[in-house]
Design a protein around this motif. Structure first.
Motif, PDB file in Angstrom:
ATOM      1  N   SER A  66       0.820  -1.211   0.000  1.00  0.00           N
ATOM      2  CA  SER A  66       0.000   0.000   0.000  1.00  0.00           C
ATOM      3  C   SER A  66       0.855   1.263   0.000  1.00  0.00           C
ATOM      4  N   LYS A  67       1.943   1.250   0.758  1.00  0.00           N
ATOM      5  CA  LYS A  67       2.812   2.423   0.831  1.00  0.00           C
ATOM      6  C   LYS A  67       3.409   2.748  -0.527  1.00  0.00           C
ATOM      7  N   GLN A  68       3.857   1.730  -1.247  1.00  0.00           N
ATOM      8  CA  GLN A  68       4.449   1.940  -2.569  1.00  0.00           C
ATOM      9  C   GLN A  68       3.393   2.405  -3.567  1.00  0.00           C
ATOM     10  N   PHE A  69       2.161   1.929  -3.418  1.00  0.00           N
ATOM     11  CA  PHE A  69       1.072   2.300  -4.316  1.00  0.00           C
ATOM     12  C   PHE A  69       0.785   3.798  -4.216  1.00  0.00           C
ATOM     13  N   LYS A  70       0.891   4.346  -3.029  1.00  0.00           N
ATOM     14  CA  LYS A  70       0.574   5.753  -2.794  1.00  0.00           C
ATOM     15  C   LYS A  70       1.797   6.671  -2.865  1.00  0.00           C
ATOM     16  N   LEU A  71       2.974   6.090  -2.981  1.00  0.00           N
ATOM     17  CA  LEU A  71       4.208   6.873  -2.993  1.00  0.00           C
ATOM     18  C   LEU A  71       4.297   7.728  -4.255  1.00  0.00           C
ATOM     19  N   ARG A  72       4.487   9.029  -4.084  1.00  0.00           N
ATOM     20  CA  ARG A  72       4.577   9.942  -5.219  1.00  0.00           C
ATOM     21  C   ARG A  72       6.028  10.049  -5.700  1.00  0.00           C
ATOM     22  N   SER A  73       6.188  10.023  -7.009  1.00  0.00           N
ATOM     23  CA  SER A  73       7.521  10.098  -7.604  1.00  0.00           C
ATOM     24  C   SER A  73       8.155  11.462  -7.361  1.00  0.00           C
ATOM     25  N   ASP A  74       9.447  11.460  -7.135  1.00  0.00           N
ATOM     26  CA  ASP A  74      10.178  12.722  -6.969  1.00  0.00           C
ATOM     27  C   ASP A  74      10.222  13.512  -8.277  1.00  0.00           C
ATOM     28  N   LYS A  75      10.023  12.830  -9.394  1.00  0.00           N
ATOM     29  CA  LYS A  75      10.146  13.484 -10.705  1.00  0.00           C
ATOM     30  C   LYS A  75       8.926  14.322 -11.055  1.00  0.00           C
ATOM     31  N   ASP A  76       7.714  13.819 -10.730  1.00  0.00           N
ATOM     32  CA  ASP A  76       6.518  14.536 -11.162  1.00  0.00           C
ATOM     33  C   ASP A  76       5.385  14.523 -10.140  1.00  0.00           C
ATOM     34  N   ASP A  77       5.653  14.040  -8.925  1.00  0.00           N
ATOM     35  CA  ASP A  77       4.650  14.015  -7.863  1.00  0.00           C
ATOM     36  C   ASP A  77       3.438  13.156  -8.241  1.00  0.00           C
ATOM     37  N   ILE A  78       3.683  12.108  -9.037  1.00  0.00           N
ATOM     38  CA  ILE A  78       2.623  11.196  -9.475  1.00  0.00           C
ATOM     39  C   ILE A  78       2.861   9.828  -8.848  1.00  0.00           C
ATOM     40  N   SER A  79       1.797   9.222  -8.323  1.00  0.00           N
ATOM     41  CA  SER A  79       1.893   7.896  -7.716  1.00  0.00           C
ATOM     42  C   SER A  79       1.264   6.849  -8.620  1.00  0.00           C
ATOM     43  N   ALA A  80       1.533   5.581  -8.306  1.00  0.00           N
ATOM     44  CA  ALA A  80       0.875   4.487  -9.027  1.00  0.00           C
ATOM     45  C   ALA A  80      -0.639   4.575  -8.837  1.00  0.00           C
ATOM     46  N   GLU A  81      -1.070   4.990  -7.655  1.00  0.00           N
ATOM     47  CA  GLU A  81      -2.505   5.140  -7.398  1.00  0.00           C
ATOM     48  C   GLU A  81      -3.128   6.157  -8.340  1.00  0.00           C
ATOM     49  N   PHE A  82      -2.473   7.303  -8.556  1.00  0.00           N
ATOM     50  CA  PHE A  82      -2.997   8.323  -9.463  1.00  0.00           C
ATOM     51  C   PHE A  82      -3.101   7.774 -10.887  1.00  0.00           C
ATOM     52  N   LEU A  83      -2.082   7.038 -11.309  1.00  0.00           N
ATOM     53  CA  LEU A  83      -2.063   6.486 -12.667  1.00  0.00           C
ATOM     54  C   LEU A  83      -3.193   5.473 -12.864  1.00  0.00           C
ATOM     55  N   VAL A  84      -3.388   4.595 -11.883  1.00  0.00           N
ATOM     56  CA  VAL A  84      -4.439   3.585 -11.982  1.00  0.00           C
ATOM     57  C   VAL A  84      -5.818   4.241 -12.004  1.00  0.00           C
ATOM     58  N   LYS A  85      -6.039   5.218 -11.124  1.00  0.00           N
ATOM     59  CA  LYS A  85      -7.350   5.867 -11.060  1.00  0.00           C
ATOM     60  C   LYS A  85      -7.656   6.654 -12.333  1.00  0.00           C
ATOM     61  N   GLU A  86      -6.635   7.255 -12.923  1.00  0.00           N
ATOM     62  CA  GLU A  86      -6.871   7.979 -14.173  1.00  0.00           C
ATOM     63  C   GLU A  86      -7.207   7.010 -15.298  1.00  0.00           C
ATOM     64  N   ALA A  87      -6.575   5.845 -15.304  1.00  0.00           N
ATOM     65  CA  ALA A  87      -6.918   4.816 -16.291  1.00  0.00           C
ATOM     66  C   ALA A  87      -8.351   4.330 -16.084  1.00  0.00           C
ATOM     67  N   LEU A  88      -8.745   4.125 -14.827  1.00  0.00           N
ATOM     68  CA  LEU A  88     -10.113   3.701 -14.525  1.00  0.00           C
ATOM     69  C   LEU A  88     -11.129   4.780 -14.885  1.00  0.00           C
ATOM     70  N   ARG A  89     -10.738   6.041 -14.755  1.00  0.00           N
ATOM     71  CA  ARG A  89     -11.648   7.126 -15.113  1.00  0.00           C
ATOM     72  C   ARG A  89     -11.936   7.128 -16.609  1.00  0.00           C
ATOM     73  N   LEU A  90     -10.890   7.017 -17.422  1.00  0.00           N
ATOM     74  CA  LEU A  90     -11.065   7.061 -18.871  1.00  0.00           C
ATOM     75  C   LEU A  90     -11.580   5.751 -19.455  1.00  0.00           C
ATOM     76  N   TYR A  91     -11.257   4.648 -18.796  1.00  0.00           N
ATOM     77  CA  TYR A  91     -11.616   3.333 -19.332  1.00  0.00           C
ATOM     78  C   TYR A  91     -12.316   2.486 -18.266  1.00  0.00           C
ATOM     79  N   PRO A  92     -13.486   2.908 -17.790  1.00  0.00           N
ATOM     80  CA  PRO A  92     -14.185   2.130 -16.756  1.00  0.00           C
ATOM     81  C   PRO A  92     -14.479   0.714 -17.258  1.00  0.00           C
TER      82      PRO A  92
END
Length: 236
Positions: free
Chosen positions: A79-105
């Motif tokens: 869970s910690k890694q899923f929510k961890l935001r990248s130092d490069k762009d402040d984006i986490s795996a959770e953000f990426l997954v949720k955005e994919a689910l938003r566009l492609y339910p």
């Protein structure tokens, strides 16, 4: 998959067993009845549709750090890694997954038969258009059809209420809070890691190839992109 590699039998695939145990800590992965794959595989149609779309987006958008984020999560799917935001762009795996689910339910429309309490009259089936709710420019802005995981840093209440990829209360899928998003991220991360940068997406259909190369939102129909395949990258 990478050249020269073969898929081992599950009993010999210790890496897959370890990754399953990191999510299902109290399961016996070697017990046919208790194996967590019994929970994963029945969701084949809807699960793999979002996994495929998400994988295709990351393979075609050219954001290497997004792929790195998903691979890092797959290598340590906690869970910690899923929510961890990248130092490069402040984006986490959770953000990426949720955005994919938003566009492609996985389920673009949900149907419910509703009957008022105390009434014996048959009510018509009500259809909720999940895809429309999650891509409405009125709620999500002018970039509603663009893959933009940065939007998940700060959502409005309207946006939170419009995100219905797992349904809504009181009929929300029990996998919505943890298991569902993380297993999607796990599968996509594993695919990206195993396939690597030596392969690109291709299609014999000119229009389909143009869609892949455009960077725009992909179609989300059940039978879309059946002709897409992996092509080995040729160094110039």
């Amino acid at each position: 998959m990478k050249a020269g590699k073969t898929v081992p039998e599950f009993g010999d695939n210790h890496e897959l067993q370890e990754r399953l145990l990191s999510i299902f800590e109290n399961h016996d992965v070697l017990d046919p009845r208790d194996n967590p794959l019994n929970l994963i595989l029945p969701g084949f149609e809807t699960l793999w549709r979002i996994v495929l779309r998400f994988f295709m987006v990351l393979k075609t958008h050219g954001h290497e750090h997004w792929k790195e984020t998903m691979i890092s999560f797959a290598q340590g799917p906690a869970s910690k890694q899923f929510k961890l935001r990248s130092d490069k762009d402040d984006i986490s795996a959770e953000f990426l997954v949720k955005e994919a689910l938003r566009l492609y339910p996985p389920t673009p429309r949900i149907r419910r038969a509703f009957q008022f309490p105390g009434s014996h009259q048959q009510q018509n089936t009500i259809i909720a258009d999940i895809e429309a709710c999650q891509t409405d420019p009125g709620n999500w802005g002018d970039d509603a059809l663009e893959f933009n995981p940065a939007r998940w840093r700060s959502l409005t209440s309207e946006q939170r209420n419009s995100f219905l990829a797992f349904g809504g209360a009181p009929f929300q899928c029990p996998a919505s809070q943890d298991f569902g998003p993380r297993v999607i991220g796990l599968f996509v991360g594993i695919l990206l890691d195993e396939i690597g940068d030596g392969w690109i997406l291709g299609s014999d259909d000119v229009d389909e190839q143009r869609e892949l190369d455009s960077g725009r939102r992909l179609r989300n129909d059940r039978d879309s992109y059946a002709g897409v395949y992996l092509v080995e990258r040729v160094e110039e």
